[in-house]
Design a protein around this motif. Structure first.
Motif, PDB file in Angstrom:
ATOM      1  N   THR A   1       0.856  -1.186   0.000  1.00  0.00           N
ATOM      2  CA  THR A   1       0.000   0.000   0.000  1.00  0.00           C
ATOM      3  C   THR A   1       0.888   1.230   0.000  1.00  0.00           C
ATOM      4  O   THR A   1       1.880   1.301   0.739  1.00  0.00           O
ATOM      5  N   LEU A   2       0.565   2.192  -0.840  1.00  0.00           N
ATOM      6  CA  LEU A   2       1.338   3.430  -0.897  1.00  0.00           C
ATOM      7  C   LEU A   2       1.202   4.164   0.434  1.00  0.00           C
ATOM      8  O   LEU A   2       0.100   4.512   0.858  1.00  0.00           O
ATOM      9  N   GLU A   3       2.324   4.383   1.120  1.00  0.00           N
ATOM     10  CA  GLU A   3       2.321   5.017   2.441  1.00  0.00           C
ATOM     11  C   GLU A   3       2.600   6.512   2.325  1.00  0.00           C
ATOM     12  O   GLU A   3       3.034   7.009   1.276  1.00  0.00           O
ATOM     13  N   GLN A   4       2.374   7.226   3.437  1.00  0.00           N
ATOM     14  CA  GLN A   4       2.591   8.666   3.435  1.00  0.00           C
ATOM     15  C   GLN A   4       4.044   9.020   3.131  1.00  0.00           C
ATOM     16  O   GLN A   4       4.334   9.967   2.397  1.00  0.00           O
ATOM     17  N   ALA A   5       4.981   8.227   3.653  1.00  0.00           N
ATOM     18  CA  ALA A   5       6.403   8.470   3.371  1.00  0.00           C
ATOM     19  C   ALA A   5       6.689   8.323   1.880  1.00  0.00           C
ATOM     20  O   ALA A   5       7.510   9.053   1.317  1.00  0.00           O
ATOM     21  N   ASP A   6       6.008   7.378   1.226  1.00  0.00           N
ATOM     22  CA  ASP A   6       6.148   7.225  -0.223  1.00  0.00           C
ATOM     23  C   ASP A   6       5.659   8.469  -0.942  1.00  0.00           C
ATOM     24  O   ASP A   6       6.345   9.018  -1.815  1.00  0.00           O
ATOM     25  N   ARG A   7       4.461   8.911  -0.585  1.00  0.00           N
ATOM     26  CA  ARG A   7       3.844  10.041  -1.280  1.00  0.00           C
ATOM     27  C   ARG A   7       4.688  11.309  -1.149  1.00  0.00           C
ATOM     28  O   ARG A   7       4.809  12.089  -2.095  1.00  0.00           O
ATOM     29  N   GLU A   8       5.278  11.517   0.012  1.00  0.00           N
ATOM     30  CA  GLU A   8       6.083  12.721   0.221  1.00  0.00           C
ATOM     31  C   GLU A   8       7.284  12.746  -0.717  1.00  0.00           C
ATOM     32  O   GLU A   8       7.548  13.755  -1.379  1.00  0.00           O
ATOM     33  N   ILE A   9       8.006  11.626  -0.796  1.00  0.00           N
ATOM     34  CA  ILE A   9       9.192  11.582  -1.659  1.00  0.00           C
ATOM     35  C   ILE A   9       8.792  11.617  -3.125  1.00  0.00           C
ATOM     36  O   ILE A   9       9.384  12.349  -3.929  1.00  0.00           O
ATOM     37  N   LEU A  10       7.785  10.838  -3.490  1.00  0.00           N
ATOM     38  CA  LEU A  10       7.382  10.761  -4.889  1.00  0.00           C
ATOM     39  C   LEU A  10       6.798  12.074  -5.387  1.00  0.00           C
ATOM     40  O   LEU A  10       6.902  12.387  -6.574  1.00  0.00           O
ATOM     41  N   SER A  11       6.210  12.843  -4.499  1.00  0.00           N
ATOM     42  CA  SER A  11       5.610  14.125  -4.904  1.00  0.00           C
ATOM     43  C   SER A  11       6.623  15.271  -4.910  1.00  0.00           C
ATOM     44  O   SER A  11       6.359  16.305  -5.519  1.00  0.00           O
ATOM     45  N   HIS A  12       7.756  15.086  -4.229  1.00  0.00           N
ATOM     46  CA  HIS A  12       8.725  16.191  -4.114  1.00  0.00           C
ATOM     47  C   HIS A  12      10.161  15.704  -4.337  1.00  0.00           C
ATOM     48  O   HIS A  12      11.033  15.911  -3.484  1.00  0.00           O
ATOM     49  N   PRO A  13      10.440  15.078  -5.475  1.00  0.00           N
ATOM     50  CA  PRO A  13      11.807  14.568  -5.691  1.00  0.00           C
ATOM     51  C   PRO A  13      12.862  15.664  -5.753  1.00  0.00           C
ATOM     52  O   PRO A  13      13.988  15.465  -5.295  1.00  0.00           O
ATOM     53  N   ARG A  14      12.521  16.814  -6.307  1.00  0.00           N
ATOM     54  CA  ARG A  14      13.507  17.886  -6.373  1.00  0.00           C
ATOM     55  C   ARG A  14      13.811  18.422  -4.978  1.00  0.00           C
ATOM     56  O   ARG A  14      14.978  18.546  -4.579  1.00  0.00           O
ATOM     57  N   GLU A  15      12.772  18.736  -4.224  1.00  0.00           N
ATOM     58  CA  GLU A  15      12.970  19.364  -2.917  1.00  0.00           C
ATOM     59  C   GLU A  15      13.636  18.405  -1.921  1.00  0.00           C
ATOM     60  O   GLU A  15      14.515  18.808  -1.155  1.00  0.00           O
ATOM     61  N   LEU A  16      13.218  17.131  -1.914  1.00  0.00           N
ATOM     62  CA  LEU A  16      13.694  16.196  -0.896  1.00  0.00           C
ATOM     63  C   LEU A  16      14.949  15.434  -1.306  1.00  0.00           C
ATOM     64  O   LEU A  16      15.635  14.876  -0.443  1.00  0.00           O
ATOM     65  N   VAL A  17      15.260  15.423  -2.594  1.00  0.00           N
ATOM     66  CA  VAL A  17      16.416  14.646  -3.054  1.00  0.00           C
ATOM     67  C   VAL A  17      17.430  15.532  -3.777  1.00  0.00           C
ATOM     68  O   VAL A  17      18.549  15.749  -3.300  1.00  0.00           O
ATOM     69  N   VAL A  18      17.059  16.064  -4.921  1.00  0.00           N
ATOM     70  CA  VAL A  18      18.015  16.747  -5.792  1.00  0.00           C
ATOM     71  C   VAL A  18      18.577  18.008  -5.151  1.00  0.00           C
ATOM     72  O   VAL A  18      19.791  18.218  -5.112  1.00  0.00           O
ATOM     73  N   ASP A  19      17.684  18.870  -4.629  1.00  0.00           N
ATOM     74  CA  ASP A  19      18.141  20.140  -4.066  1.00  0.00           C
ATOM     75  C   ASP A  19      18.950  19.965  -2.784  1.00  0.00           C
ATOM     76  O   ASP A  19      19.651  20.891  -2.362  1.00  0.00           O
ATOM     77  N   LYS A  20      18.873  18.789  -2.169  1.00  0.00           N
ATOM     78  CA  LYS A  20      19.627  18.534  -0.946  1.00  0.00           C
ATOM     79  C   LYS A  20      20.957  17.830  -1.223  1.00  0.00           C
ATOM     80  O   LYS A  20      21.643  17.411  -0.296  1.00  0.00           O
ATOM     81  N   GLY A  21      21.297  17.700  -2.515  1.00  0.00           N
ATOM     82  CA  GLY A  21      22.574  17.089  -2.853  1.00  0.00           C
ATOM     83  C   GLY A  21      22.493  15.636  -3.259  1.00  0.00           C
ATOM     84  O   GLY A  21      23.526  14.984  -3.437  1.00  0.00           O
ATOM     85  N   GLY A  22      21.280  15.117  -3.415  1.00  0.00           N
ATOM     86  CA  GLY A  22      21.111  13.743  -3.849  1.00  0.00           C
ATOM     87  C   GLY A  22      20.942  13.652  -5.360  1.00  0.00           C
ATOM     88  O   GLY A  22      21.218  14.605  -6.084  1.00  0.00           O
ATOM     89  N   ALA A  23      20.484  12.508  -5.824  1.00  0.00           N
ATOM     90  CA  ALA A  23      20.324  12.300  -7.265  1.00  0.00           C
ATOM     91  C   ALA A  23      19.123  11.407  -7.527  1.00  0.00           C
ATOM     92  O   ALA A  23      18.848  10.477  -6.755  1.00  0.00           O
ATOM     93  N   VAL A  24      18.420  11.710  -8.604  1.00  0.00           N
ATOM     94  CA  VAL A  24      17.364  10.852  -9.116  1.00  0.00           C
ATOM     95  C   VAL A  24      17.776  10.449 -10.526  1.00  0.00           C
ATOM     96  O   VAL A  24      18.040  11.307 -11.366  1.00  0.00           O
ATOM     97  N   LEU A  25      17.866   9.157 -10.768  1.00  0.00           N
ATOM     98  CA  LEU A  25      18.288   8.640 -12.057  1.00  0.00           C
ATOM     99  C   LEU A  25      17.163   7.842 -12.701  1.00  0.00           C
ATOM    100  O   LEU A  25      16.316   7.259 -12.001  1.00  0.00           O
ATOM    101  N   PHE A  26      17.174   7.803 -14.031  1.00  0.00           N
ATOM    102  CA  PHE A  26      16.220   6.999 -14.785  1.00  0.00           C
ATOM    103  C   PHE A  26      17.000   6.114 -15.739  1.00  0.00           C
ATOM    104  O   PHE A  26      18.088   6.467 -16.195  1.00  0.00           O
ATOM    105  N   VAL A  27      16.441   4.955 -16.058  1.00  0.00           N
ATOM    106  CA  VAL A  27      17.015   4.099 -17.079  1.00  0.00           C
ATOM    107  C   VAL A  27      16.057   4.077 -18.260  1.00  0.00           C
ATOM    108  O   VAL A  27      14.859   3.865 -18.112  1.00  0.00           O
ATOM    109  N   SER A  28      16.612   4.347 -19.426  1.00  0.00           N
ATOM    110  CA  SER A  28      15.858   4.296 -20.675  1.00  0.00           C
ATOM    111  C   SER A  28      16.315   3.072 -21.442  1.00  0.00           C
ATOM    112  O   SER A  28      17.514   2.855 -21.625  1.00  0.00           O
ATOM    113  N   THR A  29      15.370   2.263 -21.861  1.00  0.00           N
ATOM    114  CA  THR A  29      15.677   1.026 -22.569  1.00  0.00           C
ATOM    115  C   THR A  29      15.336   1.187 -24.041  1.00  0.00           C
ATOM    116  O   THR A  29      14.257   1.692 -24.371  1.00  0.00           O
ATOM    117  N   GLY A  30      16.247   0.769 -24.913  1.00  0.00           N
ATOM    118  CA  GLY A  30      16.059   0.949 -26.337  1.00  0.00           C
ATOM    119  C   GLY A  30      14.714   0.444 -26.818  1.00  0.00           C
ATOM    120  O   GLY A  30      14.338  -0.705 -26.556  1.00  0.00           O
TER     121      GLY A  30
END
Length: 325
Positions: free
Chosen positions: A185-214
């Motif tokens: 079940t999607l929890e509140q902690a999930d929703r916070e991170i998933l809704s604010h990846p820039r504020e909670l991850v990128v802007d704090k010095g972290g990274a969000v990566l994606f994989v693109s498959t041919g």
């Protein structure tokens, strides 16, 4: 029949490079067409310059690209005709025209950067890969690699890493929502991170990566989230159900660990659930170990968490020796 340009050596270097460039551009044009882009390879340098530097005058574009003014003008006319660029009178010099991307152009470049450019770059790097050699030997090796497998085919195969941009925030949410909702079940902690990846991850010095498959585009994502005091959590890693079985997750995890090695972090851990057996096996394969102390100190963030693992940072692998398609 012998290759006359190869036989002529450095005498034919310009012609040979032109031939190689034409092969690369022809395949690149095919890749763009397959992805429903009407631009030509000749438009790429100006598009990339406008995306990176913002509005440019014609003379600034000439300087940035290192080509002639007629070449810039030809590209500009094509982009304007397609509605991807526009010109206005320069605010600093009314004798100059300022070139900028239109809204459609900005959206098109964002899609290119996400769905096409990473695969073309990876395919070209693959063509050029090999031991150090003379320039002619390097060109011969690239040409031989081209004969063996085209740029188009290479771009279709395998995986490429795409960096986070704000237009991918919805993709970050959707990929994780799919796998979490499928098993938990999607929890509140999930929703916070998933809704604010820039504020909670990128802007704090972290990274969000994606994989693109041919052939499929972006199919997976993960985050390296700062948790304070040099600690990072590998979190929100998932691959779309439709893309499983292609080792996209393994490629993504190897890339994330290499990125972690390049960042200023003292420790890296993850939280998961024993139901995620395939993921746990992958984590173990790439060097994570089970850590009861992490489970005790951080596991309570998620109701579903019953497994915690940590990673020995000195063992982060290099992408060059990581998994391939």
């Amino acid at each position: 029949m012998p290759d006359i340009l190869q036989d002529l050596g450095y005498l034919a270097l310009g012609s040979r490079l032109k031939r190689l460039a034409e092969r690369l551009q022809a395949d690149a044009a095919q890749i763009f067409e397959q992805n429903c882009f009407v631009t030509q390879p000749s438009h790429f340098p100006l598009l990339a310059a406008l995306d990176r530097y913002g509005p440019l005058t014609v003379s600034e574009a000439v300087s940035a690209l290192g080509v002639s003014q007629p070449a810039v003008t030809r590209s500009l006319v094509g982009l304007v005709d397609m509605g991807l660029a526009e010109t206005t009178v320069s605010e600093t010099d009314r004798r100059q025209k300022s070139i900028s991307l239109t809204m459609e152009g900005t959206e098109a470049v964002a899609r290119m950067k996400r769905d096409v450019w990473p695969h073309v770059a990876r395919a070209a790097e693959e063509l050029a890969a090999g031991p150090d050699a003379s320039l002619l030997e390097q060109i011969a090796r690239i040409e031989a690699a081209f004969d063996e497998k085209s740029l188009t085919a290479r771009a279709k195969d395998g995986h490429a890493i795409v960096e986070y941009s704000d237009d991918l925030a919805g993709t970050f949410y959707a990929i994780n929502e799919e796998w979490i909702s499928e098993m938990f079940t999607l929890e509140q902690a999930d929703r916070e991170i998933l809704s604010h990846p820039r504020e909670l991850v990128v802007d704090k010095g972290g990274a969000v990566l994606f994989v693109s498959t041919g052939g499929l585009g972006i199919v997976g994502t993960c985050a390296l989230m700062p948790m304070g005091n040099g600690r990072f959590e590998l979190t929100k890693m998932g691959v779309l159900k439709s893309a499983r079985g292609r080792k996209s997750g393994e490629f993504l995890l190897a890339a994330a660990l290499e990125r972690a090695r390049q960042m200023e972090m003292d420790s890296l851990y993850l939280l998961t659930n024993r139901k995620c057996a395939a993921a746990i096996h992958l984590y173990e394969k790439l060097g994570f170990t089970h850590d009861p102390d992490i489970l005790d100190s951080h596991g309570k963030r998620y109701e579903r968490c019953d497994v915690a693992m940590s990673y020995p940072m000195e063992h982060a692998p290099s992408r060059k020796t990581g998994p391939t398609a």
